[in-house]
Design a protein around this motif. Structure first.
Motif, PDB file in Angstrom:
ATOM      1  N   ALA A 174       0.915  -1.186  -0.069  1.00  0.00           N
ATOM      2  CA  ALA A 174      -0.094  -0.106  -0.019  1.00  0.00           C
ATOM      3  C   ALA A 174       0.973   1.286   0.094  1.00  0.00           C
ATOM      4  CB  ALA A 174      -0.863  -0.053   1.226  1.00  0.00           C
ATOM      5  N   ARG A 175       0.808   1.882  -1.027  1.00  0.00           N
ATOM      6  CA  ARG A 175       1.705   3.273  -1.259  1.00  0.00           C
ATOM      7  C   ARG A 175       0.787   4.375  -1.007  1.00  0.00           C
ATOM      8  NH1 ARG A 175       3.892   0.239  -5.874  1.00  0.00           N
ATOM      9  NH2 ARG A 175       6.129  -0.258  -5.239  1.00  0.00           N
ATOM     10  N   GLY A 176       1.379   5.575  -0.734  1.00  0.00           N
ATOM     11  CA  GLY A 176       0.588   6.762  -0.676  1.00  0.00           C
ATOM     12  C   GLY A 176       0.367   7.072   0.798  1.00  0.00           C
ATOM     13  N   ILE A 177      -0.447   8.144   0.791  1.00  0.00           N
ATOM     14  CA  ILE A 177      -0.775   8.674   1.966  1.00  0.00           C
ATOM     15  C   ILE A 177      -2.522   8.606   2.415  1.00  0.00           C
ATOM     16  CG2 ILE A 177      -0.812  10.967   3.609  1.00  0.00           C
ATOM     17  CD1 ILE A 177       1.543  11.860   1.840  1.00  0.00           C
ATOM     18  N   VAL A 178      -2.957   8.085   3.555  1.00  0.00           N
ATOM     19  CA  VAL A 178      -4.257   8.029   3.668  1.00  0.00           C
ATOM     20  C   VAL A 178      -4.883   9.666   4.280  1.00  0.00           C
ATOM     21  CG1 VAL A 178      -6.223   6.983   5.220  1.00  0.00           C
ATOM     22  CG2 VAL A 178      -4.189   5.703   4.097  1.00  0.00           C
ATOM     23  N   CYS A 179      -5.862   9.737   3.544  1.00  0.00           N
ATOM     24  CA  CYS A 179      -6.694  11.150   4.187  1.00  0.00           C
ATOM     25  C   CYS A 179      -7.403  10.654   5.371  1.00  0.00           C
ATOM     26  CB  CYS A 179      -7.864  11.571   2.867  1.00  0.00           C
ATOM     27  SG  CYS A 179      -8.384  12.913   3.447  1.00  0.00           S
ATOM     28  N   TYR A 180      -7.157  11.812   6.384  1.00  0.00           N
ATOM     29  CA  TYR A 180      -7.895  11.467   7.545  1.00  0.00           C
ATOM     30  C   TYR A 180      -9.226  12.023   7.758  1.00  0.00           C
ATOM     31  CZ  TYR A 180      -6.982  16.319   8.076  1.00  0.00           C
ATOM     32  OH  TYR A 180      -6.659  17.659   7.944  1.00  0.00           O
ATOM     33  N   CYS A 181      -9.831  12.454   6.675  1.00  0.00           N
ATOM     34  CA  CYS A 181     -11.111  13.110   6.479  1.00  0.00           C
ATOM     35  C   CYS A 181     -12.199  11.893   5.639  1.00  0.00           C
ATOM     36  CB  CYS A 181     -11.182  14.221   5.760  1.00  0.00           C
ATOM     37  SG  CYS A 181     -12.825  15.181   5.997  1.00  0.00           S
ATOM     38  N   CYS A 182     -11.423  11.531   4.578  1.00  0.00           N
ATOM     39  CA  CYS A 182     -12.246  10.249   3.821  1.00  0.00           C
ATOM     40  C   CYS A 182     -11.782   9.149   3.530  1.00  0.00           C
ATOM     41  CB  CYS A 182     -12.526  10.853   2.308  1.00  0.00           C
ATOM     42  SG  CYS A 182     -11.137  10.933   1.551  1.00  0.00           S
ATOM     43  N   LEU A 201       7.356  11.799   4.992  1.00  0.00           N
ATOM     44  CA  LEU A 201       7.670  11.633   3.447  1.00  0.00           C
ATOM     45  C   LEU A 201       7.237  10.307   2.977  1.00  0.00           C
ATOM     46  CD1 LEU A 201      11.284  12.965   4.184  1.00  0.00           C
ATOM     47  CD2 LEU A 201       9.287  14.256   3.226  1.00  0.00           C
ATOM     48  N   VAL A 202       6.812  10.491   1.990  1.00  0.00           N
ATOM     49  CA  VAL A 202       6.498   9.082   1.134  1.00  0.00           C
ATOM     50  C   VAL A 202       7.873   8.347   0.606  1.00  0.00           C
ATOM     51  CG1 VAL A 202       5.008   8.184  -0.836  1.00  0.00           C
ATOM     52  CG2 VAL A 202       4.160   9.994   0.690  1.00  0.00           C
ATOM     53  N   PRO A 203       8.063   7.185   0.912  1.00  0.00           N
ATOM     54  CA  PRO A 203       9.160   6.615   0.491  1.00  0.00           C
ATOM     55  C   PRO A 203       9.218   6.575  -1.080  1.00  0.00           C
ATOM     56  CG  PRO A 203       8.241   5.525   2.152  1.00  0.00           C
ATOM     57  CD  PRO A 203       7.493   6.416   1.915  1.00  0.00           C
ATOM     58  N   SER A 204      10.345   6.572  -1.702  1.00  0.00           N
ATOM     59  CA  SER A 204      10.217   6.501  -3.130  1.00  0.00           C
ATOM     60  C   SER A 204      10.007   5.032  -3.586  1.00  0.00           C
ATOM     61  CB  SER A 204      11.534   7.252  -3.793  1.00  0.00           C
ATOM     62  OG  SER A 204      12.376   6.134  -3.445  1.00  0.00           O
ATOM     63  N   ARG A 205       9.540   4.883  -4.972  1.00  0.00           N
ATOM     64  CA  ARG A 205       9.360   3.653  -5.261  1.00  0.00           C
ATOM     65  C   ARG A 205      10.815   3.070  -6.052  1.00  0.00           C
ATOM     66  NH1 ARG A 205       4.912   4.145  -9.359  1.00  0.00           N
ATOM     67  NH2 ARG A 205       5.420   6.220  -9.451  1.00  0.00           N
ATOM     68  N   ARG A 206      11.772   3.666  -6.053  1.00  0.00           N
ATOM     69  CA  ARG A 206      13.029   3.432  -6.594  1.00  0.00           C
ATOM     70  C   ARG A 206      13.939   2.183  -5.813  1.00  0.00           C
ATOM     71  NH1 ARG A 206      14.596   9.235  -7.652  1.00  0.00           N
ATOM     72  NH2 ARG A 206      12.682   9.761  -8.845  1.00  0.00           N
ATOM     73  N   GLY A 207      13.384   1.593  -4.714  1.00  0.00           N
ATOM     74  CA  GLY A 207      14.071   0.668  -4.053  1.00  0.00           C
ATOM     75  C   GLY A 207      15.227   1.179  -2.808  1.00  0.00           C
ATOM     76  N   ALA A 232      12.845   3.792   8.618  1.00  0.00           N
ATOM     77  CA  ALA A 232      12.086   4.454   9.594  1.00  0.00           C
ATOM     78  C   ALA A 232      11.060   5.382   8.749  1.00  0.00           C
ATOM     79  CB  ALA A 232      13.125   5.569   9.887  1.00  0.00           C
ATOM     80  N   ALA A 233      11.231   5.982   7.432  1.00  0.00           N
ATOM     81  CA  ALA A 233      10.179   6.739   6.930  1.00  0.00           C
ATOM     82  C   ALA A 233       8.901   5.805   6.512  1.00  0.00           C
ATOM     83  CB  ALA A 233      10.911   7.126   5.657  1.00  0.00           C
ATOM     84  N   GLU A 234       9.200   4.493   6.223  1.00  0.00           N
ATOM     85  CA  GLU A 234       8.027   3.608   5.705  1.00  0.00           C
ATOM     86  C   GLU A 234       7.214   3.306   7.274  1.00  0.00           C
ATOM     87  OE1 GLU A 234       8.882  -0.231   4.029  1.00  0.00           O
ATOM     88  OE2 GLU A 234       9.622   0.666   2.161  1.00  0.00           O
ATOM     89  N   ASP A 235       7.945   3.310   8.348  1.00  0.00           N
ATOM     90  CA  ASP A 235       7.196   3.021   9.414  1.00  0.00           C
ATOM     91  C   ASP A 235       6.463   4.169  10.010  1.00  0.00           C
ATOM     92  OD1 ASP A 235       8.356   0.659   9.830  1.00  0.00           O
ATOM     93  OD2 ASP A 235       9.896   1.098  11.019  1.00  0.00           O
ATOM     94  N   ALA A 236       6.989   5.337   9.621  1.00  0.00           N
ATOM     95  CA  ALA A 236       6.445   6.693  10.234  1.00  0.00           C
ATOM     96  C   ALA A 236       4.927   6.718   9.432  1.00  0.00           C
ATOM     97  CB  ALA A 236       7.412   7.718   9.797  1.00  0.00           C
ATOM     98  N   LEU A 237       5.277   6.288   7.928  1.00  0.00           N
ATOM     99  CA  LEU A 237       4.021   6.624   7.091  1.00  0.00           C
ATOM    100  C   LEU A 237       2.961   5.528   7.403  1.00  0.00           C
ATOM    101  CD1 LEU A 237       2.880   8.029   4.476  1.00  0.00           C
ATOM    102  CD2 LEU A 237       4.193   6.079   3.263  1.00  0.00           C
ATOM    103  N   ALA A 238       3.294   4.120   7.613  1.00  0.00           N
ATOM    104  CA  ALA A 238       2.382   3.081   8.099  1.00  0.00           C
ATOM    105  C   ALA A 238       1.599   3.697   9.456  1.00  0.00           C
ATOM    106  CB  ALA A 238       3.298   1.884   8.538  1.00  0.00           C
ATOM    107  N   VAL A 239       2.467   4.464  10.457  1.00  0.00           N
ATOM    108  CA  VAL A 239       1.802   4.743  11.594  1.00  0.00           C
ATOM    109  C   VAL A 239       0.751   6.003  11.387  1.00  0.00           C
ATOM    110  CG1 VAL A 239       1.979   5.810  13.908  1.00  0.00           C
ATOM    111  CG2 VAL A 239       3.471   4.046  13.180  1.00  0.00           C
ATOM    112  N   PHE A 240       1.439   6.785  10.546  1.00  0.00           N
ATOM    113  CA  PHE A 240       0.348   7.825  10.253  1.00  0.00           C
ATOM    114  C   PHE A 240      -0.965   7.312   9.435  1.00  0.00           C
ATOM    115  CE2 PHE A 240      -1.185  10.814   7.009  1.00  0.00           C
ATOM    116  CZ  PHE A 240      -1.286  12.236   7.862  1.00  0.00           C
TER     117      PHE A 240
END
Length: 107
Positions: free
Chosen positions: A4-12, A57-63, A68-76
């Motif tokens: 699952a890539r991207g950022i989830v909107c907290y409103c919708c 920050l959204v981690p890049s798809r380039r490998g 830490a960025a992935e973990d922060a994004l997952a928690v968010f």
């Protein structure tokens, strides 16, 4: 890296792929939420939701994924999904959640 890539909107609860698109989406989404709440009965109105924190920050798809960025994004994203889910009206009988109150009442 999670599927699952991207950022989830907290409103919708929609998943947005880039930080720039997310900022634009949140402005429109919160305005739409506020307009919808203004149309409802005063006793049922909800205040606009608060963001779960600073947007990571959204981690890049380039490998070159930073763990830490992935973990922060997952928690968010998990917290944003919870906030969006809690905004949905819930049937008092079966506890099912709906996109809006009209759909819940038809249920």
């Amino acid at each position: 890296m999670s599927d699952a890539r991207g950022i989830v909107c907290y409103c919708c609860g929609e998943r947005i792929l880039t930080s720039t698109a997310y900022e634009f989406h949140v402005k429109k989404c919160t305005a739409k939420f506020s307009a919808a709440q203004a149309q409802g009965a005063p006793a049922r109105r909800k205040p606009p939701p608060e963001p779960p924190g600073p947007v990571p920050l959204v981690p890049s798809r380039r490998g070159s994924a930073d763990g830490a960025a992935e973990d922060a994004l997952a928690v968010f994203n998990e917290e944003a999904s919870r906030i969006a889910r809690d905004l949905q009206p819930q049937c008092p009988n079966c506890q099912r959640r709906f996109a809006d109150e009209a759909k819940m009442f038809r249920h």
